[in-house]
Design a protein around this motif. Sequence first.
Motif, PDB file in Angstrom:
ATOM      1  N   ILE A  10     -11.599   0.021 -31.328  1.00 53.05           N
ATOM      2  CA  ILE A  10     -11.777   1.483 -31.385  1.00 53.05           C
ATOM      3  C   ILE A  10     -12.922   1.856 -32.311  1.00 53.05           C
ATOM      4  CG2 ILE A  10     -10.663   3.630 -32.115  1.00 53.05           C
ATOM      5  CD1 ILE A  10      -7.993   2.409 -31.177  1.00 53.05           C
ATOM      6  N   GLY A  11     -13.013   1.188 -33.459  1.00 55.96           N
ATOM      7  CA  GLY A  11     -14.109   1.486 -34.389  1.00 55.96           C
ATOM      8  C   GLY A  11     -15.455   1.132 -33.805  1.00 55.96           C
ATOM      9  N   LEU A  12     -15.506  -0.023 -33.101  1.00 54.05           N
ATOM     10  CA  LEU A  12     -16.765  -0.414 -32.483  1.00 54.05           C
ATOM     11  C   LEU A  12     -17.190   0.580 -31.410  1.00 54.05           C
ATOM     12  CD1 LEU A  12     -18.983  -2.554 -32.263  1.00 54.05           C
ATOM     13  CD2 LEU A  12     -17.554  -3.786 -30.615  1.00 54.05           C
ATOM     14  N   PHE A  13     -16.245   1.054 -30.620  1.00 60.13           N
ATOM     15  CA  PHE A  13     -16.544   2.045 -29.575  1.00 60.13           C
ATOM     16  C   PHE A  13     -17.038   3.350 -30.193  1.00 60.13           C
ATOM     17  CE2 PHE A  13     -15.215   5.544 -26.823  1.00 60.13           C
ATOM     18  CZ  PHE A  13     -15.884   5.199 -25.650  1.00 60.13           C
ATOM     19  N   THR A  14     -16.433   3.747 -31.302  1.00 61.20           N
ATOM     20  CA  THR A  14     -16.860   4.978 -31.980  1.00 61.20           C
ATOM     21  C   THR A  14     -18.279   4.853 -32.488  1.00 61.20           C
ATOM     22  OG1 THR A  14     -14.563   5.407 -32.622  1.00 61.20           O
ATOM     23  CG2 THR A  14     -16.297   6.603 -33.811  1.00 61.20           C
ATOM     24  N   LEU A  15     -18.603   3.698 -33.105  1.00 60.58           N
ATOM     25  CA  LEU A  15     -19.967   3.490 -33.610  1.00 60.58           C
ATOM     26  C   LEU A  15     -20.981   3.522 -32.467  1.00 60.58           C
ATOM     27  CD1 LEU A  15     -19.336   0.683 -36.270  1.00 60.58           C
ATOM     28  CD2 LEU A  15     -19.935   3.083 -36.686  1.00 60.58           C
ATOM     29  N   ILE A  16     -20.627   2.910 -31.359  1.00 60.23           N
ATOM     30  CA  ILE A  16     -21.554   2.889 -30.213  1.00 60.23           C
ATOM     31  C   ILE A  16     -21.781   4.308 -29.686  1.00 60.23           C
ATOM     32  CG2 ILE A  16     -21.805   2.115 -27.837  1.00 60.23           C
ATOM     33  CD1 ILE A  16     -20.330  -0.450 -28.653  1.00 60.23           C
ATOM     34  N   ALA A  17     -20.696   5.098 -29.619  1.00 60.21           N
ATOM     35  CA  ALA A  17     -20.838   6.476 -29.115  1.00 60.21           C
ATOM     36  C   ALA A  17     -21.695   7.319 -30.034  1.00 60.21           C
ATOM     37  CB  ALA A  17     -19.447   7.107 -28.949  1.00 60.21           C
ATOM     38  N   VAL A  18     -21.484   7.173 -31.356  1.00 58.77           N
ATOM     39  CA  VAL A  18     -22.297   7.940 -32.301  1.00 58.77           C
ATOM     40  C   VAL A  18     -23.750   7.524 -32.213  1.00 58.77           C
ATOM     41  CG1 VAL A  18     -22.700   8.363 -34.747  1.00 58.77           C
ATOM     42  CG2 VAL A  18     -20.367   8.381 -33.858  1.00 58.77           C
ATOM     43  N   ALA A  19     -24.001   6.236 -32.094  1.00 57.65           N
ATOM     44  CA  ALA A  19     -25.383   5.754 -31.988  1.00 57.65           C
ATOM     45  C   ALA A  19     -26.044   6.273 -30.722  1.00 57.65           C
ATOM     46  CB  ALA A  19     -25.393   4.231 -32.025  1.00 57.65           C
ATOM     47  N   ALA A  20     -25.302   6.306 -29.622  1.00 53.36           N
ATOM     48  CA  ALA A  20     -25.859   6.815 -28.364  1.00 53.36           C
ATOM     49  C   ALA A  20     -26.186   8.306 -28.476  1.00 53.36           C
ATOM     50  CB  ALA A  20     -24.875   6.563 -27.228  1.00 53.36           C
ATOM     51  N   ALA A  21     -25.290   9.051 -29.139  1.00 52.57           N
ATOM     52  CA  ALA A  21     -25.544  10.479 -29.322  1.00 52.57           C
ATOM     53  C   ALA A  21     -26.778  10.707 -30.174  1.00 52.57           C
ATOM     54  CB  ALA A  21     -24.326  11.147 -29.945  1.00 52.57           C
ATOM     55  N   LEU A  22     -26.935   9.898 -31.225  1.00 54.06           N
ATOM     56  CA  LEU A  22     -28.128  10.036 -32.064  1.00 54.06           C
ATOM     57  C   LEU A  22     -29.396   9.706 -31.290  1.00 54.06           C
ATOM     58  CD1 LEU A  22     -26.820   8.518 -35.429  1.00 54.06           C
ATOM     59  CD2 LEU A  22     -27.348  10.920 -34.952  1.00 54.06           C
ATOM     60  N   MET A  23     -29.329   8.656 -30.511  1.00 54.50           N
ATOM     61  CA  MET A  23     -30.503   8.279 -29.716  1.00 54.50           C
ATOM     62  C   MET A  23     -30.844   9.352 -28.689  1.00 54.50           C
ATOM     63  SD  MET A  23     -29.806   4.215 -29.117  1.00 54.50           S
ATOM     64  CE  MET A  23     -31.265   4.067 -28.093  1.00 54.50           C
ATOM     65  N   PHE A  24     -29.830   9.964 -28.088  1.00 52.04           N
ATOM     66  CA  PHE A  24     -30.075  11.032 -27.109  1.00 52.04           C
ATOM     67  C   PHE A  24     -30.697  12.248 -27.786  1.00 52.04           C
ATOM     68  CE2 PHE A  24     -28.636  14.856 -24.868  1.00 52.04           C
ATOM     69  CZ  PHE A  24     -29.199  14.624 -23.619  1.00 52.04           C
ATOM     70  N   ALA A  25     -30.187  12.559 -28.992  1.00 54.17           N
ATOM     71  CA  ALA A  25     -30.737  13.704 -29.712  1.00 54.17           C
ATOM     72  C   ALA A  25     -32.177  13.451 -30.105  1.00 54.17           C
ATOM     73  CB  ALA A  25     -29.887  13.995 -30.944  1.00 54.17           C
ATOM     74  N   LEU A  26     -32.472  12.213 -30.554  1.00 57.04           N
ATOM     75  CA  LEU A  26     -33.854  11.890 -30.902  1.00 57.04           C
ATOM     76  C   LEU A  26     -34.753  11.946 -29.684  1.00 57.04           C
ATOM     77  CD1 LEU A  26     -33.246   8.926 -33.411  1.00 57.04           C
ATOM     78  CD2 LEU A  26     -34.027  11.240 -33.959  1.00 57.04           C
ATOM     79  N   TRP A  27     -34.246  11.497 -28.549  1.00 60.37           N
ATOM     80  CA  TRP A  27     -35.058  11.524 -27.325  1.00 60.37           C
ATOM     81  C   TRP A  27     -35.305  12.971 -26.872  1.00 60.37           C
ATOM     82  CZ3 TRP A  27     -33.676  13.402 -22.481  1.00 60.37           C
ATOM     83  CH2 TRP A  27     -34.602  13.157 -21.453  1.00 60.37           C
ATOM     84  N   LEU A  28     -34.275  13.783 -26.987  1.00 60.17           N
ATOM     85  CA  LEU A  28     -34.423  15.186 -26.588  1.00 60.17           C
ATOM     86  C   LEU A  28     -35.397  15.910 -27.505  1.00 60.17           C
ATOM     87  CD1 LEU A  28     -33.378  17.346 -24.626  1.00 60.17           C
ATOM     88  CD2 LEU A  28     -31.586  17.888 -26.271  1.00 60.17           C
TER      89      LEU A  28
END
Length: 312
Positions: A10-28
Amino acid sequence: MEPKAHHVIIGLFTLIAVAAALMFALWLAKSSADREWAYYEIVFDHAVSGLAKGNPVLYTGVEVGDVLGLQLDQTSPGQVRVLVRVEQSVPVRENTRAGLVLANITGSMSVQFSGGSKDSPILEGTRDDPARITAEPSAFNSLLTNGEALLTKAEMLLTNANKLFSQKNTENMTMILQNAREASDSLLGSRDQLIALLERMDDAGKRAAEAAVKVSTVSKNANALLQNEGKSVLTSMSAAMNTVQQTAARIDNLTRNNEGALDSGLQGMGELAPALRELRSTLRNLNQFTRRLEEDPTGTIWGGPSIKEVSQ
């Protein structure tokens, strides 16, 4: 051992989701920064209620930018200056119109561009020197601006309506309706008489129409008579007058030329007066003798009384 493994997953999945959100925000953010913008300053002479920073900018209903800021004009507080940015590929021209449109039912407003012809020059503006556009008041904005006046008028209308339907006016209206009903019943009772009256009026109208036709015919005939025979009569009268004038002129010339002869003739007529009196006396005696001869021929011829001379 198994619960610990679940927590790790669960912790690993949470970290991956947060990282993906950050990457999407940076891309946007990067794509937004890489996009080329044109900046415009829209001047509103009316209230811009519902418009805020970040609200979308539309071009004929298509989103092409957003609002960057709003501020009052320092020299004219009645005006509002709104800074917007629009994709540089969108052709905003000098005759392009700008206004406000309702974004949703919550009252949020959006800036909308419309119009613009191909022959009009394109407006170009930067962040430091934006192109200026004067906004046009929209029908919805005018409705909002005049909403208070409309509510006041609506309140006055309701007040007058309450006065109109007061107890006294209601009683008067009831009496009027009752009188109208009685009048209608009376008319229904006299329906046959009204029908007869209408028929008489119809007959009178027909006769009047026939009389009008006859009068029109007589008028046309009289007009034709005046135009045809009247002209000939006037012509004859004119000729007769000319003849009378000519005759009068001739008599005047004859009198003027024979003035001496006329004077001598008048003197001769004065000398003939005694002879005429004698002739008149003789004619009377002769007439009396003839009458006596007719009445008593024998006595007149053989010793009747002598004829007496009639005194003058």
